[in-house]
Design a protein around this motif. Structure first.
Motif, mmCIF file in Angstrom:
data_model
loop_
_atom_site.group_PDB
_atom_site.id
_atom_site.type_symbol
_atom_site.label_atom_id
_atom_site.label_comp_id
_atom_site.label_asym_id
_atom_site.label_seq_id
_atom_site.Cartn_x
_atom_site.Cartn_y
_atom_site.Cartn_z
ATOM 1 N N GLY A 363 -7.507 21.662 -6.016
ATOM 2 C CA GLY A 363 -8.271 21.781 -7.257
ATOM 3 C C GLY A 363 -7.388 21.493 -8.450
ATOM 4 O O GLY A 363 -6.269 22.007 -8.552
ATOM 5 N N VAL A 364 -7.860 20.639 -9.362
ATOM 6 C CA VAL A 364 -7.069 20.343 -10.552
ATOM 7 C C VAL A 364 -6.979 21.577 -11.434
ATOM 8 O O VAL A 364 -7.818 22.485 -11.370
ATOM 9 N N ASP A 365 -5.942 21.626 -12.278
ATOM 10 C CA ASP A 365 -5.796 22.750 -13.208
ATOM 11 C C ASP A 365 -6.921 22.747 -14.233
ATOM 12 O O ASP A 365 -7.423 23.804 -14.631
ATOM 13 N N ILE A 366 -7.318 21.539 -14.656
ATOM 14 C CA ILE A 366 -8.395 21.437 -15.635
ATOM 15 C C ILE A 366 -9.078 20.086 -15.482
ATOM 16 O O ILE A 366 -8.420 19.072 -15.247
ATOM 17 N N THR A 367 -10.385 20.085 -15.573
ATOM 18 C CA THR A 367 -11.136 18.832 -15.565
ATOM 19 C C THR A 367 -11.995 18.751 -16.810
ATOM 20 O O THR A 367 -12.547 19.765 -17.274
ATOM 21 N N TYR A 368 -12.074 17.555 -17.363
ATOM 22 C CA TYR A 368 -12.924 17.280 -18.512
ATOM 23 C C TYR A 368 -14.091 16.428 -18.045
ATOM 24 O O TYR A 368 -13.892 15.332 -17.509
ATOM 25 N N MET A 369 -15.302 16.913 -18.250
ATOM 26 C CA MET A 369 -16.504 16.222 -17.790
ATOM 27 C C MET A 369 -17.546 16.153 -18.908
ATOM 28 O O MET A 369 -17.555 16.993 -19.812
ATOM 29 N N GLY A 370 -18.435 15.196 -18.819
ATOM 30 C CA GLY A 370 -19.540 15.093 -19.755
ATOM 31 C C GLY A 370 -20.671 16.027 -19.367
ATOM 32 O O GLY A 370 -20.623 16.702 -18.334
ATOM 33 N N ALA A 371 -21.706 16.083 -20.199
ATOM 34 C CA ALA A 371 -22.879 16.915 -19.924
ATOM 35 C C ALA A 371 -24.081 16.329 -20.652
ATOM 36 O O ALA A 371 -23.994 16.013 -21.838
ATOM 37 N N ALA A 372 -25.183 16.178 -19.935
ATOM 38 C CA ALA A 372 -26.426 15.691 -20.553
ATOM 39 C C ALA A 372 -27.342 16.841 -20.912
ATOM 40 O O ALA A 372 -28.062 16.784 -21.912
ATOM 41 N N GLU A 373 -27.354 17.895 -20.076
ATOM 42 C CA GLU A 373 -28.146 19.108 -20.331
ATOM 43 C C GLU A 373 -27.336 20.324 -19.929
ATOM 44 O O GLU A 373 -26.601 20.294 -18.932
ATOM 45 N N ILE A 374 -27.489 21.398 -20.700
ATOM 46 C CA ILE A 374 -26.833 22.673 -20.412
ATOM 47 C C ILE A 374 -27.870 23.762 -20.600
ATOM 48 O O ILE A 374 -28.594 23.770 -21.607
ATOM 49 N N ASP A 375 -27.968 24.687 -19.641
ATOM 50 C CA ASP A 375 -28.981 25.731 -19.800
ATOM 51 C C ASP A 375 -28.354 27.104 -20.013
ATOM 52 O O ASP A 375 -27.126 27.273 -20.041
#
Length: 524
Positions: A363-375
């Protein structure tokens, strides 16, 4: 051994109903000449038809790759990870013209190795609690597919739930390299990424399939360095030489060949352009503040892939972290847009599936990802929203085991316009799409699983920062110049918990100059 180099014969031998695996990443590594030949034969004769297409990563830059064969009747089933840059295929999926199964990209790369061992399937916890889970959607990506068989099942091991991804025998696999010798040995010296060529070839052979390759050059037997051979010749049944490299074998969507991206040339650091100040850069700057020295970092497609690497270079912190891209890239400065998956001045380029071993295991220490919807539960959707049938790519493989996840997204979508002056932000035009919603359309990231596993999760936007807690999303920071009610709470479909110690986002983020010039404080 004799290798068949007759393009017409190779294309004409593909029968109706065949299952074909494609290897590529975005707009790179596809066998465009072979795919163009299949399309041309279909349009002329109506054959081959009813093909099943298997692929791990996305297979197009909107124009090439899988788009060549995205014809109604030519494909009847697709099993893959991402279609964000394949509009014709997206349309077939959306209109229920094909059966469509969407599975995590890393699981599909590992399924190839499982199949190479002639095993019945791949066992993994990756995908539990998301739309991949058969108790939710089972990875079935449109209405038509809901009537079809399950290709992923729940399996108990020592009382714990795992997912069982079923093996899918291939009749053919298409792989791409740079050079082939008279014995069929293949090298990849001018390709920007290695991908999963060997695993895919061995998976095909394990189930009696054939391996067809596309290359640029032919070499004399025994003239290739043995350590440069990626696929040995005994695995290769036929090969196509791309004479018109401009249209059949481009290294990148925007380049026929650039030695920088194959690791044969390094560019001076000062040749890289500084990103203009924008909402995306603001988000990237705030996200980068979550780094720790020597962190192993993953960067996803979208805002992270477009800005994080460049900002890390601008702020001179790149030497303190290890940047990775799921395609197999280690180090360097990632390139975004339709060339996502490559980097300038990479330190290492490893096989696609082996980097996913690290993502899944350590597992990486930190990942940066996009998001289209968040609930309100912290679930995130990036795979299917509005009229977009995008897929999950490596998102689930990376976010589920990562130690820390930072989602990077604009607060609203659809026409958002902002400006910055004197370290403050102004919302000049609000977006028409509210991304913070009661329930996401599809669960690509499970907030409940993250809470269960005590994962640190942040949601970074240009005007606010949230964190995930067992009680829900907590608003931790607000940008200077933003009105809490008008610009944040009124633009959400649920009310977050507001931290009693609500902070103002660092003003350096919203200024033109480097953040290091504002204070002696560094990012790490």
């Amino acid at each position: 051994m004799d290798i068949n180099f007759r393009t017409g014969e190779l294309v004409n031998q593909i029968a109706d109903g065949s299952t074909i695996a494609l290897v590529g990443f975005g707009g790179m590594g596809q066998c465009d000449k072979i795919l163009q030949g299949i399309r041309d034969r279909f349009l002329e004769t109506g054959h081959p038809r009813n093909l099943t297409i298997f692929h791990t990563a996305g297979q197009s830059d909107r124009y090439n790759g899988i788009e060549y064969i995205a014809e109604d009747g030519l494909i009847t089933r697709v099993i893959g990870g991402h279609w964000g840059m394949a509009p014709k295929l997206q349309k077939l999926i959306k209109n229920n013209k094909v059966d469509c199964y969407c599975f995590p990209q890393g699981q599909l790369t590992h399924l190839l190795r499982t199949m190479a061992n002639k095993l019945p399937g791949q066992i993994s916890p990756i995908g539990l609690g998301t739309f991949i889970d058969p108790r939710i959607n089972g990875g079935k990506f449109n209405e038509r597919t809901k009537l079809q068989e399950d290709l992923v099942k729940i399996m108990k091991v020592d009382g714990e739930d795992f997912l069982f991804y079923q093996s899918i025998p291939f009749d053919y696999v298409f792989i791409r390299g740079t050079t082939i010798d008279e014995n069929g040995n293949i090298t990849t010296e001018e390709e920007p990424v290695k991908l999963e060529l060997l695993s895919a070839a061995q998976a095909a052979k394990a189930f009696g399939g054939q391996v067809l390759a596309q290359v640029k050059y032919r070499a004399k037997r025994e003239s290739l360095h043995p350590k440069d051979v990626v696929v040995p010749g005994y695995l290769v049944d036929g090969a196509v030489i791309a004479e018109n490299v401009e249209t059949e074998h481009r290294q990148l969507p925007n380049s026929v060949y650039n030695p920088v991206f194959s690791g044969d040339l390094r560019t001076p650091s000062n040749s890289l352009e500084t990103l203009p100040l924008s909402a995306r850069k603001v988000i990237g700057r705030r996200a980068l503040m979550e780094l720790n020295t020597r962190s192993v970092v993953n960067i996803g497609i979208g805002i992270p892939g477009d800005v994080i690497g460049s900002i890390a270079h601008e702020e001179q912190v790149r030497s303190n972290i290890i940047l990775t891209l799921e395609s197999g890239i280690i180090g360097g400065v990632p390139v975004g847009g339709n060339a996502f998956g490559i980097a300038r001045n990479a330190e290492a380029i490893i096989d696609h599936e082996y980097l996913f071993d690290f993502y899944h295991g350590a597992g990486v220490d930190i990942t940066y990802m996009g998001a289209a919807e968040i609930d309100q539960c912290g679930n995130v959707n990036v795979s299917q929203f509005g009229n977009k049938f995008v897929g999950c790519g490596g998102f689930i493989d990376i976010t589920q085991p990562a130690k820390k996840v930072v989602f990077c997204t604009t607060f609203t979508g659809g026409g958002l316009e902002i400006s910055m002056e004197n370290g403050q932000i102004s919302i000049n035009r609000e977006g028409t799409i509210k991304k913070f919603t009661y329930h996401v359309n599809q669960i690509t990231f499970s907030g409940n699983n993250a809470i269960k596993n005590t994962k640190e999760v942040l949601y970074v936007t240009e005007r606010a920062v949230f964190c995930l807690t067992p009680k829900g999303l907590v608003l931790k920071e607000i940008a200077p110049g933003v009105d809490l009610k008008r610009d944040i709470l009124d633009q959400m479909n649920f009310e977050p918990i507001i931290d009693r110690e609500l902070k103002t986002m660092d003003g350096r983020i919203f200024r033109q100059e480097s953040m290091h010039t504002q204070t002696e404080k560094t990012l790490l």
